[in-house]
Design an enzyme around this catalytic site. Sequence first.
Site, PDB file in Angstrom:
ATOM      1  N   CYS A  81       0.853  -1.174   0.000  1.00 19.97           N
ATOM      2  CA  CYS A  81       0.000   0.000   0.000  1.00 19.97           C
ATOM      3  C   CYS A  81       0.900   1.239   0.000  1.00 19.97           C
ATOM      4  CB  CYS A  81      -0.865   0.023   1.243  1.00 19.97           C
ATOM      5  SG  CYS A  81      -1.753  -1.518   1.494  1.00 19.97           S
TER       6      CYS A  81
ATOM      7  N   TRP B 235      -3.531  -2.209  -1.481  1.00 17.38           N
ATOM      8  CA  TRP B 235      -3.446  -3.532  -2.113  1.00 17.38           C
ATOM      9  C   TRP B 235      -3.936  -4.501  -1.048  1.00 17.38           C
ATOM     10  CZ3 TRP B 235      -1.092  -8.270  -1.339  1.00 17.38           C
ATOM     11  CH2 TRP B 235      -1.000  -9.115  -2.467  1.00 17.38           C
TER      12      TRP B 235
ATOM     13  N   ASN C 221       0.024   0.580   6.394  1.00 20.01           N
ATOM     14  CA  ASN C 221       0.643  -0.308   5.416  1.00 20.01           C
ATOM     15  C   ASN C 221       1.311  -1.410   6.217  1.00 20.01           C
ATOM     16  OD1 ASN C 221       1.994  -1.446   3.273  1.00 20.01           O
ATOM     17  ND2 ASN C 221       3.446   0.245   2.999  1.00 20.01           N
ATOM     18  N   GLY C 222       0.948  -2.673   5.967  1.00 22.94           N
ATOM     19  CA  GLY C 222       1.529  -3.780   6.735  1.00 22.94           C
ATOM     20  C   GLY C 222       0.437  -4.724   7.185  1.00 22.94           C
TER      21      GLY C 222
ATOM     22  N   GLU D 196      12.472 -15.179 -17.097  1.00 20.26           N
ATOM     23  CA  GLU D 196      12.096 -13.772 -16.964  1.00 20.26           C
ATOM     24  C   GLU D 196      11.156 -13.342 -18.096  1.00 20.26           C
ATOM     25  OE1 GLU D 196      12.120 -11.683 -14.746  1.00 20.26           O
ATOM     26  OE2 GLU D 196      12.006  -9.730 -15.690  1.00 20.26           O
TER      27      GLU D 196
ATOM     28  N   LYS E 188       7.416 -11.864 -17.508  1.00 24.36           N
ATOM     29  CA  LYS E 188       6.963 -10.556 -18.014  1.00 24.36           C
ATOM     30  C   LYS E 188       5.640 -10.701 -18.757  1.00 24.36           C
ATOM     31  CE  LYS E 188       8.732  -8.327 -16.135  1.00 24.36           C
ATOM     32  NZ  LYS E 188       9.667  -8.774 -15.192  1.00 24.36           N
TER      33      LYS E 188
ATOM     34  N   GLU F 231       2.688 -11.492 -16.310  1.00 23.44           N
ATOM     35  CA  GLU F 231       2.322 -10.379 -15.438  1.00 23.44           C
ATOM     36  C   GLU F 231       1.461  -9.337 -16.117  1.00 23.44           C
ATOM     37  OE1 GLU F 231       6.380  -9.059 -14.190  1.00 23.44           O
ATOM     38  OE2 GLU F 231       5.368  -8.895 -12.260  1.00 23.44           O
TER      39      GLU F 231
ATOM     40  N   HIS G 147      11.480 -33.434 -21.795  1.00 25.07           N
ATOM     41  CA  HIS G 147      11.125 -34.244 -20.627  1.00 25.07           C
ATOM     42  C   HIS G 147       9.709 -33.946 -20.142  1.00 25.07           C
ATOM     43  CE1 HIS G 147      15.173 -35.783 -20.386  1.00 25.07           C
ATOM     44  NE2 HIS G 147      15.631 -34.545 -20.494  1.00 25.07           N
TER      45      HIS G 147
ATOM     46  N   LYS H   8       3.744  -3.230  -6.724  1.00 21.10           N
ATOM     47  CA  LYS H   8       5.165  -3.082  -7.039  1.00 21.10           C
ATOM     48  C   LYS H   8       6.055  -3.710  -5.980  1.00 21.10           C
ATOM     49  CE  LYS H   8       8.692  -1.720  -9.390  1.00 21.10           C
ATOM     50  NZ  LYS H   8       9.031  -2.567 -10.538  1.00 21.10           N
TER      51      LYS H   8
HETATM   52  O1  M6R Z   1      11.430  -5.377  -5.151  1.00 20.06           O
HETATM   53  P1  M6R Z   1      11.893  -6.775  -5.356  1.00 20.06           P
HETATM   54  O2  M6R Z   1      12.937  -6.909  -6.389  1.00 20.06           O
HETATM   55  O3  M6R Z   1      12.294  -7.452  -4.077  1.00 20.06           O
HETATM   56  O4  M6R Z   1      10.599  -7.544  -5.888  1.00 20.06           O
HETATM   57  C1  M6R Z   1      10.587  -8.917  -6.116  1.00 20.06           C
HETATM   58  C2  M6R Z   1       9.383  -9.314  -6.922  1.00 20.06           C
HETATM   59  O5  M6R Z   1       8.210  -9.024  -6.220  1.00 20.06           O
HETATM   60  C3  M6R Z   1       9.341  -8.592  -8.266  1.00 20.06           C
HETATM   61  O6  M6R Z   1      10.495  -8.827  -9.003  1.00 20.06           O
HETATM   62  C4  M6R Z   1       8.111  -9.035  -9.082  1.00 20.06           C
HETATM   63  O7  M6R Z   1       8.245 -10.363  -9.462  1.00 20.06           O
HETATM   64  C5  M6R Z   1       7.967  -8.092 -10.277  1.00 20.06           C
HETATM   65  N1  M6R Z   1       6.607  -7.735 -10.446  1.00 20.06           N
HETATM   66  C6  M6R Z   1       8.498  -8.679 -11.518  1.00 20.06           C
HETATM   67  O8  M6R Z   1       8.235  -7.940 -12.649  1.00 20.06           O
END
Ligand code: M6R
Length: 610
Positions: free
Chosen positions: A2, A74, A100-101, A483, A487, A490, A506, A605
Amino acid sequence: MCGIIGYIGEKRVSGILMNGLKRMEYRGYDSAGLSIIENDRIKTIKKKGKVSELENLVDHSAVSATIGIAHTRWATHGFPNDINAHPHHDNSNSISIVHNGIIENYSSLKTKLKSDGYTFYSDTDTEVLAVFIGSIYEKVKDLESAVRLALREVDGTFGLLVLSTHEPEKIIAARRGSPLLLGVGNNEYLIASDAAAVIQYTKQVIYFNDNEICTISKDGYHIKTIDNEEAAPIIEEIEFDLEHIEKGGFDHFMLKEIFEQPETIFDAFRGRLLIDEGDVKLGGLRTIMESLRDANRIIITACGTSYHSGLVGEYMIESLAGIPVEVEYASEFRYRNPIIGKNDVVFSISQSGETADTLAAVKEAKKKGATVMGIVNVVGSSIARETHGGIYIHAGPEIGVASTKAFTSQITVLSLIALMLGRMKKLSKYEGQLIAKELINIPEKIKQILELTDEIKIIANKYSNARNFLYLGRGYNFPVALEGALKLKEISYIHAEGYPAAEMKHGPIALIDENMPVVVIATKDEIYEKVFSNIEEVRARKGKVITIANIGDEKIRDVSDHVIYIPETIPLLTPLLTVVPLQLLSYYIALNLNCDIDKPRNLAKSVTVE
Ligand code: M6R
């Protein structure tokens, strides 16, 4: 997760709060709300949905208040709806809080408060805290003491702001495990979970430490610990400027951040490479050089994209320095009672520096006596402060929820660590010089890849309706395949999996038919021929092959439906190049599908809950 913001000063507060929420919306965007004090009453407006939904309800011309708090959420406890949105009030409606938490013992507190006659309207742990603070205020009649006494009973994490008509010219702020900073302006103060929310007004900030509580009025601030001891705050300067958190002409932050990579990679190695010596200088590791040289093992912990960069780091460090490396999901590390030897060194990688799982892994490793170093982007973040030392990646604020530039900056820093360790071990000066010189060429090569945007758009148009994707790579490019798949998942909500190319036979090969696009990274290296055979296997099952190959590789056209040609580099540094077309491909597919690219559904984020 948040985002929270509070303001106290001489300006009208509503615009400042809304502005702060917009700048922090990438932290959470399922509901938003604010409380201000006007005519001796708390006025609260909150709404499910994006910050723009709240904005529609705020009539700035009718608000003259100069003190207030606000929140963008969030959801953790309770569905995203108007009632669960923050702020939450105590039963007398004279105390309002944003949080937040997570309050872990909210359930037992709620039971006790209910038996004492208090009422609850939402499903949130935050409302329990608001009511709890209110119940204590009734006895102590002092806001700061009420907050302090309540927080002593609370298990869990909080970045907290409290506003009250009992003491209407104050905001009480407190922090444990969730980011919070105080922006110190001219006759005004802002308190926020993110520097992005305050930079428009001031660059002078104090990052709160865990278990600190601060009382802020127009005339000043006073920071103590929750145990009522005086704290010693340090004012620091925010390192970035306003323009870094604006889109700068791009349609989305993600696209802007993809295009920033030539500069951000440069910033990650700037001042750290010693070209003539074929070596690297990393001030942040100075204190542990001996431990690193004598390390039996390096453990890397991280989550998501940062975990993928850790996997690239494993290949790099093992290959250049011959030190065994293990990469662990931070979320698993803590709960499996990890064995950490006296000569092990732990690196934690995190863009935000606030990821709860990664922070918990850092604490676990420290508890076991390990030296723990951070590879972090956000200056002053919890992981940066909790680790024994480390290296900032200097990528600047990353606002797009899908991480892009942080990934390549993390890999750049990992290549520096690998090179430095290599030179301490077996790598010759000559070999070191070759790597250092090639790293310097990488930004220019990325610029060339960014010119391929139109080609990549055509491929994106063709496959935007696919329901599944496979991503294949080997060696250094296996983590890039992971990765690339992450992407796409997400931001476009298309199911995608990354595999080591040879693993396909496999199991995943059963999925391949004429509807399956398979993205293969087939750059020239010692396993190129093997990857080529893996592509043939896909072709034989009618899969659609999109290949990332090196310029000049004409042979690969024969087995591919599409080839994205990128410049050549040394195998160690290929992930820095191969990931860029995959970022662009995901971006343009998500754009075709009208997805909310910078704020994908269900994501935030920084994930500050475990
Ligand atoms: O801030 P961080 O690098 O610790 O975050 C880790 C993951 O939450 C972050 O990389 C997440 O997977 C992203 N949304 C990837 O695009």
